[in-house]
Design a protein around this motif. Sequence first.
Motif, PDB file in Angstrom:
ATOM      1  N   THR A  51      45.485  29.358   4.442  1.00 17.97           N
ATOM      2  CA  THR A  51      45.493  28.823   5.803  1.00 17.97           C
ATOM      3  C   THR A  51      46.726  29.293   6.551  1.00 17.97           C
ATOM      4  O   THR A  51      47.840  29.274   6.007  1.00 17.97           O
ATOM      5  CB  THR A  51      45.473  27.278   5.754  1.00 17.97           C
ATOM      6  N   ASP A  52      46.529  29.697   7.782  1.00 23.04           N
ATOM      7  CA  ASP A  52      47.641  30.067   8.647  1.00 23.04           C
ATOM      8  C   ASP A  52      48.395  28.787   9.025  1.00 23.04           C
ATOM      9  O   ASP A  52      47.856  27.916   9.709  1.00 23.04           O
ATOM     10  CB  ASP A  52      47.097  30.765   9.904  1.00 23.04           C
ATOM     11  N   LYS A  53      49.625  28.663   8.590  1.00 24.18           N
ATOM     12  CA  LYS A  53      50.383  27.437   8.830  1.00 24.18           C
ATOM     13  C   LYS A  53      50.604  27.166  10.315  1.00 24.18           C
ATOM     14  O   LYS A  53      50.776  26.013  10.725  1.00 24.18           O
ATOM     15  CB  LYS A  53      51.750  27.514   8.134  1.00 24.18           C
ATOM     16  N   SER A  54      50.603  28.214  11.109  1.00 25.67           N
ATOM     17  CA  SER A  54      50.858  28.041  12.539  1.00 25.67           C
ATOM     18  C   SER A  54      49.585  27.844  13.351  1.00 25.67           C
ATOM     19  O   SER A  54      49.633  27.555  14.543  1.00 25.67           O
ATOM     20  CB  SER A  54      51.612  29.262  13.088  1.00 25.67           C
ATOM     21  N   ALA A  55      48.422  28.011  12.700  1.00 30.96           N
ATOM     22  CA  ALA A  55      47.127  27.833  13.376  1.00 30.96           C
ATOM     23  C   ALA A  55      46.129  27.382  12.315  1.00 30.96           C
ATOM     24  O   ALA A  55      45.454  28.193  11.685  1.00 30.96           O
ATOM     25  CB  ALA A  55      46.670  29.135  14.025  1.00 30.96           C
ATOM     26  N   LEU A  56      46.050  26.069  12.127  1.00 32.40           N
ATOM     27  CA  LEU A  56      45.337  25.531  10.964  1.00 32.40           C
ATOM     28  C   LEU A  56      43.839  25.815  10.961  1.00 32.40           C
ATOM     29  O   LEU A  56      43.197  25.717   9.921  1.00 32.40           O
ATOM     30  CB  LEU A  56      45.580  24.020  10.865  1.00 32.40           C
ATOM     31  N   GLY A  57      43.282  26.168  12.098  1.00 34.82           N
ATOM     32  CA  GLY A  57      41.864  26.515  12.130  1.00 34.82           C
ATOM     33  C   GLY A  57      41.595  27.931  11.657  1.00 34.82           C
ATOM     34  O   GLY A  57      40.435  28.331  11.495  1.00 34.82           O
ATOM     35  N   LYS A  58      42.658  28.679  11.397  1.00 28.52           N
ATOM     36  CA  LYS A  58      42.531  30.083  10.998  1.00 28.52           C
ATOM     37  C   LYS A  58      42.822  30.217   9.503  1.00 28.52           C
ATOM     38  O   LYS A  58      43.810  29.676   9.008  1.00 28.52           O
ATOM     39  CB  LYS A  58      43.508  30.944  11.798  1.00 28.52           C
ATOM     40  N   SER A  59      41.957  30.925   8.781  1.00 25.89           N
ATOM     41  CA  SER A  59      42.153  31.095   7.342  1.00 25.89           C
ATOM     42  C   SER A  59      41.621  32.452   6.904  1.00 25.89           C
ATOM     43  O   SER A  59      40.938  33.143   7.652  1.00 25.89           O
ATOM     44  CB  SER A  59      41.449  29.972   6.570  1.00 25.89           C
ATOM     45  N   ARG A  60      41.941  32.814   5.672  1.00 25.84           N
ATOM     46  CA  ARG A  60      41.410  34.055   5.108  1.00 25.84           C
ATOM     47  C   ARG A  60      41.175  33.878   3.618  1.00 25.84           C
ATOM     48  O   ARG A  60      41.824  33.054   2.959  1.00 25.84           O
ATOM     49  CB  ARG A  60      42.347  35.229   5.375  1.00 25.84           C
ATOM     50  N   ILE A  61      40.226  34.658   3.096  1.00 26.39           N
ATOM     51  CA  ILE A  61      39.853  34.592   1.687  1.00 26.39           C
ATOM     52  C   ILE A  61      40.407  35.823   0.986  1.00 26.39           C
ATOM     53  O   ILE A  61      40.232  36.952   1.474  1.00 26.39           O
ATOM     54  CB  ILE A  61      38.325  34.536   1.533  1.00 26.39           C
ATOM     55  N   ILE A  62      41.093  35.606  -0.146  1.00 31.28           N
ATOM     56  CA  ILE A  62      41.627  36.730  -0.906  1.00 31.28           C
ATOM     57  C   ILE A  62      41.149  36.647  -2.353  1.00 31.28           C
ATOM     58  O   ILE A  62      40.864  35.565  -2.868  1.00 31.28           O
ATOM     59  CB  ILE A  62      43.163  36.803  -0.849  1.00 31.28           C
ATOM     60  N   HIS A  63      41.059  37.798  -3.005  1.00 28.96           N
ATOM     61  CA  HIS A  63      40.633  37.895  -4.397  1.00 28.96           C
ATOM     62  C   HIS A  63      41.673  38.694  -5.169  1.00 28.96           C
ATOM     63  O   HIS A  63      42.071  39.778  -4.730  1.00 28.96           O
ATOM     64  CB  HIS A  63      39.274  38.589  -4.521  1.00 28.96           C
ATOM     65  N   THR A  64      42.121  38.172  -6.307  1.00 27.37           N
ATOM     66  CA  THR A  64      43.069  38.898  -7.154  1.00 27.37           C
ATOM     67  C   THR A  64      42.680  38.726  -8.616  1.00 27.37           C
ATOM     68  O   THR A  64      42.255  37.644  -9.037  1.00 27.37           O
ATOM     69  CB  THR A  64      44.509  38.386  -6.962  1.00 27.37           C
ATOM     70  N   GLU A  65      42.831  39.794  -9.382  1.00 32.76           N
ATOM     71  CA  GLU A  65      42.535  39.721 -10.812  1.00 32.76           C
ATOM     72  C   GLU A  65      43.747  39.148 -11.532  1.00 32.76           C
ATOM     73  O   GLU A  65      44.886  39.551 -11.299  1.00 32.76           O
ATOM     74  CB  GLU A  65      42.203  41.113 -11.345  1.00 32.76           C
ATOM     75  N   GLN A  66      43.493  38.189 -12.421  1.00 25.73           N
ATOM     76  CA  GLN A  66      44.562  37.480 -13.108  1.00 25.73           C
ATOM     77  C   GLN A  66      44.408  37.614 -14.620  1.00 25.73           C
ATOM     78  O   GLN A  66      43.289  37.639 -15.147  1.00 25.73           O
ATOM     79  CB  GLN A  66      44.536  35.990 -12.738  1.00 25.73           C
ATOM     80  N   ASN A  67      45.529  37.657 -15.299  1.00 26.85           N
ATOM     81  CA  ASN A  67      45.527  37.633 -16.759  1.00 26.85           C
ATOM     82  C   ASN A  67      45.259  36.209 -17.224  1.00 26.85           C
ATOM     83  O   ASN A  67      45.927  35.269 -16.776  1.00 26.85           O
ATOM     84  CB  ASN A  67      46.885  38.124 -17.289  1.00 26.85           C
ATOM     85  N   ALA A  68      44.324  36.032 -18.100  1.00 27.10           N
ATOM     86  CA  ALA A  68      43.937  34.686 -18.543  1.00 27.10           C
ATOM     87  C   ALA A  68      44.801  34.141 -19.665  1.00 27.10           C
ATOM     88  O   ALA A  68      44.632  32.995 -20.074  1.00 27.10           O
ATOM     89  CB  ALA A  68      42.470  34.691 -18.983  1.00 27.10           C
ATOM     90  N   ALA A  69      45.728  34.945 -20.187  1.00 26.63           N
ATOM     91  CA  ALA A  69      46.579  34.481 -21.290  1.00 26.63           C
ATOM     92  C   ALA A  69      47.445  33.312 -20.824  1.00 26.63           C
ATOM     93  O   ALA A  69      48.070  33.367 -19.763  1.00 26.63           O
ATOM     94  CB  ALA A  69      47.451  35.622 -21.785  1.00 26.63           C
TER      95      ALA A  69
END
Length: 370
Positions: free
Chosen positions: A14-32
């Motif tokens: 969420t954009d802290k300065s405009a709470l109605g604005k957001s974006r979706i991100i995807h990242t690969e994570q190590n499960a260890a």
Amino acid sequence: MSTNSTYMLTQLLTDKSALGKSRIIHTEQNAALADGEVLLKIQRCAITTNNITYAAFGDSMQYWQFFPTGVEGWGHMPVWGFADVVASTVQGVETGERFYGYFPIASHIRMEAERVTERGFYDGSEHRRTLVSAYNQYTRCSADTAYSQPLENYQMLVRPLFITSFMLADFLQDNAFFGAQRLVVSSASSKTAYGTAFCLKEFPQVELVALTSERNRAFVEGLGCYHKTVSYEELETQPADLPTTYVDFSGDVELRARTHHHYGDALDYDCFAGSAQNTGVTVDAGLPGPKPALYFAPVQIRKRNADWGPQVVNERFNAAQASFIRHISDPGHQWMKIVEEEGFAAAQTLIGKLHDGKIDAQQGRVIRLA
């Protein structure tokens, strides 16, 4: 999940300065996992006006610190929901167990589980150690007397709002309603306002006046908790003959000014309980009567934990919450319609609509993330 595998982490920022604005991100994570860590997959969450309200107070109330993103200007909006353990190195927290608690809008979360008991655990991650501990607690569904699988949606929607309502009603009662014999409640159709009125019906010595829009009048009258329902346009026609406390769920600066000028010397206290549309407590020196005072539930929780002990606080809250959920989940009671949607894009759209005040007050919105 194998300890040498990876998983795809999806996050809604969420954009802290405009709470109605957001974006979706995807990242690969190590499960260890390191010793003492658990990995949970977040299954579902409720997103309400309260989430927008608290996020708007942001850093001043440390809400962005619960789930830091590491991305400048972007935060993880906390929500209440359910998650399942998919990996664990912690004795007493087993794979497959379901927990209720405070989560980011994300597919997964990694936590350091400590203070493990039959009831659940606390996230002991370093960045959360100085935050309000009630938000760091994760409740094991199999040991939660308040849990009911068919009522999960109601629990997510009602419990976090109702703790605000329950403690607000207690705060007002604890302070003898600040000398008032009348409580005027703005945005009376909101879920938190309704929960507060539901709790206050046990105190007939104060008159509950609901302020609402004309289109919500019949809905509010049907709730059965307010003694009187008044449209915003009718405010100045109301008697100002009793000591009055204003309980403000609207955050409407103009309405606050009208309320202060109308009730004048009869206004004893102005309690700002929060709003998605306006979260700033504007102190106007030109207003007659008391300055608006922000109500913050954790402060009253801490007081009652000291007064009664945490076990008694929990017992009283669970009893009140169970009564409220029984009431609103009754098939004959049409107060709240559950609307379920799926996926991060749906969550993104919902947050925008909540921020803009475009969600029907009778809807309880739930997002299935998994």
